[in-house]
Motif scaffolding. Sequence first.
Motif, PDB file in Angstrom:
ATOM      1  N   ARG A 158       0.854  -1.012   0.217  1.00 49.13           N
ATOM      2  CA  ARG A 158      -0.088  -0.088  -0.032  1.00 49.13           C
ATOM      3  C   ARG A 158       0.904   1.208  -0.090  1.00 49.13           C
ATOM      4  O   ARG A 158       0.257   2.496  -0.155  1.00 49.13           O
ATOM      5  N   GLY A 159       2.253   1.144   0.101  1.00 44.53           N
ATOM      6  CA  GLY A 159       2.994   2.247   0.038  1.00 44.53           C
ATOM      7  C   GLY A 159       4.021   2.422  -1.160  1.00 44.53           C
ATOM      8  O   GLY A 159       4.133   3.368  -1.643  1.00 44.53           O
ATOM      9  N   VAL A 160       4.867   1.340  -0.872  1.00 45.16           N
ATOM     10  CA  VAL A 160       6.025   1.316  -1.915  1.00 45.16           C
ATOM     11  C   VAL A 160       5.575   0.936  -3.379  1.00 45.16           C
ATOM     12  O   VAL A 160       5.788   1.764  -4.111  1.00 45.16           O
ATOM     13  N   LEU A 161       4.698   0.137  -3.292  1.00 40.78           N
ATOM     14  CA  LEU A 161       4.055  -0.299  -4.731  1.00 40.78           C
ATOM     15  C   LEU A 161       2.992   0.691  -5.122  1.00 40.78           C
ATOM     16  O   LEU A 161       2.094   0.892  -4.094  1.00 40.78           O
ATOM     17  N   THR A 162       2.802   1.269  -6.125  1.00 39.44           N
ATOM     18  CA  THR A 162       1.693   1.906  -6.501  1.00 39.44           C
ATOM     19  C   THR A 162       0.374   1.128  -6.732  1.00 39.44           C
ATOM     20  O   THR A 162       0.585  -0.171  -6.833  1.00 39.44           O
ATOM     21  N   GLY A 163      -0.750   1.723  -6.691  1.00 36.66           N
ATOM     22  CA  GLY A 163      -2.105   0.848  -6.658  1.00 36.66           C
ATOM     23  C   GLY A 163      -2.123   0.083  -8.116  1.00 36.66           C
ATOM     24  O   GLY A 163      -2.575  -1.108  -7.891  1.00 36.66           O
ATOM     25  N   ARG A 164      -1.666   0.632  -9.054  1.00 34.38           N
ATOM     26  CA  ARG A 164      -1.571  -0.323 -10.330  1.00 34.38           C
ATOM     27  C   ARG A 164      -0.683  -1.443 -10.159  1.00 34.38           C
ATOM     28  O   ARG A 164      -0.902  -2.443 -10.655  1.00 34.38           O
ATOM     29  N   GLN A 165       0.430  -1.450  -9.468  1.00 33.36           N
ATOM     30  CA  GLN A 165       1.370  -2.434  -9.467  1.00 33.36           C
ATOM     31  C   GLN A 165       0.809  -3.219  -8.467  1.00 33.36           C
ATOM     32  O   GLN A 165       1.227  -4.579  -8.836  1.00 33.36           O
ATOM     33  N   HIS A 166       0.117  -2.902  -7.653  1.00 35.70           N
ATOM     34  CA  HIS A 166      -0.365  -3.831  -6.484  1.00 35.70           C
ATOM     35  C   HIS A 166      -1.545  -4.632  -7.320  1.00 35.70           C
ATOM     36  O   HIS A 166      -1.461  -5.810  -7.033  1.00 35.70           O
ATOM     37  N   ILE A 177       3.223   3.461   8.378  1.00 33.71           N
ATOM     38  CA  ILE A 177       1.997   2.998   8.240  1.00 33.71           C
ATOM     39  C   ILE A 177       0.807   4.058   8.503  1.00 33.71           C
ATOM     40  O   ILE A 177      -0.251   4.013   7.834  1.00 33.71           O
ATOM     41  N   ASP A 178       1.113   4.628   9.660  1.00 30.91           N
ATOM     42  CA  ASP A 178       0.174   5.496  10.265  1.00 30.91           C
ATOM     43  C   ASP A 178       0.150   6.727   9.143  1.00 30.91           C
ATOM     44  O   ASP A 178      -1.235   7.444   8.875  1.00 30.91           O
ATOM     45  N   SER A 179       1.124   7.011   8.206  1.00 30.94           N
ATOM     46  CA  SER A 179       0.885   7.929   7.388  1.00 30.94           C
ATOM     47  C   SER A 179       0.169   7.794   6.383  1.00 30.94           C
ATOM     48  O   SER A 179      -0.053   8.750   5.443  1.00 30.94           O
ATOM     49  N   LEU A 180      -0.092   6.557   5.869  1.00 26.71           N
ATOM     50  CA  LEU A 180      -0.478   6.099   4.643  1.00 26.71           C
ATOM     51  C   LEU A 180      -2.037   6.225   4.860  1.00 26.71           C
ATOM     52  O   LEU A 180      -2.641   6.098   5.783  1.00 26.71           O
ATOM     53  N   SER A 181      -2.573   6.604   3.854  1.00 21.81           N
ATOM     54  CA  SER A 181      -4.134   6.881   3.690  1.00 21.81           C
ATOM     55  C   SER A 181      -4.733   6.327   2.287  1.00 21.81           C
ATOM     56  O   SER A 181      -3.991   5.840   1.481  1.00 21.81           O
ATOM     57  N   GLU A 182      -6.047   6.096   2.221  1.00 19.85           N
ATOM     58  CA  GLU A 182      -6.751   5.870   1.112  1.00 19.85           C
ATOM     59  C   GLU A 182      -6.133   6.643  -0.194  1.00 19.85           C
ATOM     60  O   GLU A 182      -6.043   6.223  -1.335  1.00 19.85           O
ATOM     61  N   ALA A 183      -6.019   7.787  -0.055  1.00 20.88           N
ATOM     62  CA  ALA A 183      -5.389   8.977  -1.020  1.00 20.88           C
ATOM     63  C   ALA A 183      -3.960   8.766  -1.562  1.00 20.88           C
ATOM     64  O   ALA A 183      -3.948   9.178  -2.516  1.00 20.88           O
ATOM     65  N   SER A 184      -3.313   8.007  -0.683  1.00 21.68           N
ATOM     66  CA  SER A 184      -1.840   7.770  -1.068  1.00 21.68           C
ATOM     67  C   SER A 184      -1.768   6.409  -1.771  1.00 21.68           C
ATOM     68  O   SER A 184      -0.634   6.213  -2.264  1.00 21.68           O
ATOM     69  N   ILE A 185      -2.856   5.490  -1.743  1.00 25.19           N
ATOM     70  CA  ILE A 185      -2.525   4.259  -2.422  1.00 25.19           C
ATOM     71  C   ILE A 185      -2.291   4.197  -3.747  1.00 25.19           C
ATOM     72  O   ILE A 185      -1.475   3.343  -4.279  1.00 25.19           O
ATOM     73  N   PRO A 186      -2.733   5.034  -4.777  1.00 28.45           N
ATOM     74  CA  PRO A 186      -2.368   5.178  -6.050  1.00 28.45           C
ATOM     75  C   PRO A 186      -0.984   5.389  -6.162  1.00 28.45           C
ATOM     76  O   PRO A 186      -0.465   5.132  -7.471  1.00 28.45           O
ATOM     77  N   HIS A 187      -0.395   6.093  -5.431  1.00 27.84           N
ATOM     78  CA  HIS A 187       1.047   6.704  -5.656  1.00 27.84           C
ATOM     79  C   HIS A 187       2.240   5.884  -4.965  1.00 27.84           C
ATOM     80  O   HIS A 187       1.847   5.216  -3.991  1.00 27.84           O
TER      81      HIS A 187
END
Length: 461
Positions: free
Chosen positions: A361-369, A422-432
């Motif tokens: 959810r952080g290092v890989l982009t949403g498309r890669q995931h 992990i706490d800094s991740l959000s749904e808005a950051s998933i694509p990036h």
Amino acid sequence: MQLAAIVEQAPSLTKPIPEPLDDLDSLLASPSMWDMDAMLPDQVEKSSDRSETRAQTALASGESNALAAPNEKQVARQHRVGAGEDRKLATSREVQKRFRQRQKARKASIEAELDATKAELHELRFRQQQLESRNVLLERVAEINNADTDILSDQGLVCPSLARKAISGEPVLIITLWDQHHSMTVDAVSQMSTKEFSHLWTAYVHNMGRLLLDNSGRGTDTEQPLIQMLTEAACLHCCISAYNVDTLKAALASRLDTGMPLDRHQLGHAFYSQFLVMADLSEQQIADLLHLRRMCITRRAQLVNCRKAKLSQIPAECFSDIRMPHPAENVVKLQSIGAFVRANGSEDFRVWSATMCACLRGVLTGRQHAMALVHAYPSLLRIDDMLDSLAVQQSEPSQLQLLAVAHTVDTAPHCKDLYAYIDSLSEASIPHYVPFLRRASSGSSGTGSSDGFVLAACSDC
């Protein structure tokens, strides 16, 4: 008389005159009358000597003049030769300068053409990779479409767990499938069968494959439905991992489309190596993934070692077959050991789940995931196997090598960075892509090192 005396005194100057003087014609015709050498030999010799002397004098004078003249000519010639050599050197330098300029311009032109060719080649390879990935994706989606049609249409028959009502205040999962929204309780997930989970997962993968094809070549702003599918699938997988281990183990060991036993080598090193090429990871993404792998393996190894050490403190009589000890003898110690083991196991799961979440959810982009989940079907994605394949490609230490030095590594600051990440991740950051090492190095607790961990004595788990 006088003539006779002269003749007598100088007999060599005259020749006998023929007796008949009157024979003038014969006298004139005589050759001896005209022989000057015979008549005046001394005078001729002296005259020759003088001529020879004059010739020698003239010759000597000419030689001296000839010897004196070449000095001036030689100097002039040397001046001319020097001036000519200077002109030749100047011309040669000018020619060399022009040659270097032409060579430099030619080199710059070739380098520019080479850069343009490399850029064009990179673009063509990227385009080829996109087309190949799309073709593989089309094949995967076609295989999923050929699955059981009930999985893709009738949710009521497929997953009875969706019909279970949520208790007020109990955490629920949102399931958006078959154009409807459903709520599933954590308790329902804990009781979900392998077949039900397989049907839900197949439906998610089918939708993600379709969305990947629809959004091919578009920006991440148009992938909101894909991100929603990813979020729901990730939550479902996390709940299954935490509350329904038996179903998770069965799903990992079988095909999700048929339920048949899964060939363990189907998602081996070859598959993950091929996927890593299709994913087109950046250098920073690779560094982050490798760092997370090292941290996860090292920290989990430390927890395992601490768990073994704590379990070794259980008294031997607790396992004796000869004498049954009184429950009060070791109750306090066993309770303490039990509490430690529970906390140790919880931390082990936390480290593993946080690492998987950071990778997906952080290092890989949403498309890669999404690509990873679709290409792994009908199997579940094993992120730890993917990280091991990446480590082999990058010549990173193996798990055994990391385990051997785990006791010398201080992982506390790295775990702190991981949980903050992990706490800094959000749904808005998933694509990036959200950098991990760069964020850790800028934080107060981060080590700022991308090469590994700080070597130190590990005194506490």
